[in-house]
Design a protein around this motif. Sequence first.
Motif, short mmCIF file in Angstrom:
data_model
loop_
_atom_site.label_atom_id
_atom_site.label_comp_id
_atom_site.label_asym_id
_atom_site.label_seq_id
_atom_site.Cartn_x
_atom_site.Cartn_y
_atom_site.Cartn_z
N VAL A 98 88.62 25.08 81.05
CA VAL A 98 87.78 24.02 80.49
C VAL A 98 88.56 23.18 79.49
O VAL A 98 88.24 22.02 79.28
N ASP A 105 83.10 22.97 71.82
CA ASP A 105 83.19 23.17 73.27
C ASP A 105 82.49 24.44 73.74
O ASP A 105 82.61 24.81 74.91
N LYS A 108 80.23 24.13 76.97
CA LYS A 108 80.96 24.06 78.24
C LYS A 108 81.42 25.45 78.67
O LYS A 108 81.27 25.84 79.82
N THR A 112 80.00 27.79 82.03
CA THR A 112 80.88 28.30 83.08
C THR A 112 80.91 29.82 83.08
O THR A 112 80.83 30.45 84.14
#
Length: 135
Positions: A98, A105, A108, A112
């Motif tokens: 990523v 972050d 994100k 995932t």
Amino acid sequence: MKARDKVRLETLRNIKKVFLEAKTAPGANDTLADADALKIISKLAKQGKETAATYTQAGRQDLADAELAQVEVLESYLPKQLSQEEIEAEVKKIIAEVGATSMKDMGKVMGTASKQLAGKADGRVISEIVKKLLA
């Protein structure tokens, strides 16, 4: 039934009941995907552990033992859970994929990681490891 294993029988009947409820829920189209079935079994196991902890706190070890016996049966139908080190290694790979660098972050990475480790690790453990690695 033939083995006269009351705990397993009761647990499997409970799973069947929840599966039927999920299949007949609005929008389910009378089907239940394997991933959904694993989520249901995982959820039941987690609820069983929490219930057993509550029983233990209330001083009812007999009820806690019965609940934990059902959790064992449920866990026999789940994929093998990853160890802390295995989860950490997977999360490090995901962070590299990523390109995450800070706590900004985290969303994100968690999105995932949750998809890739679904059924193999508890979301709370994944979250703790992601926070530790991004901090």
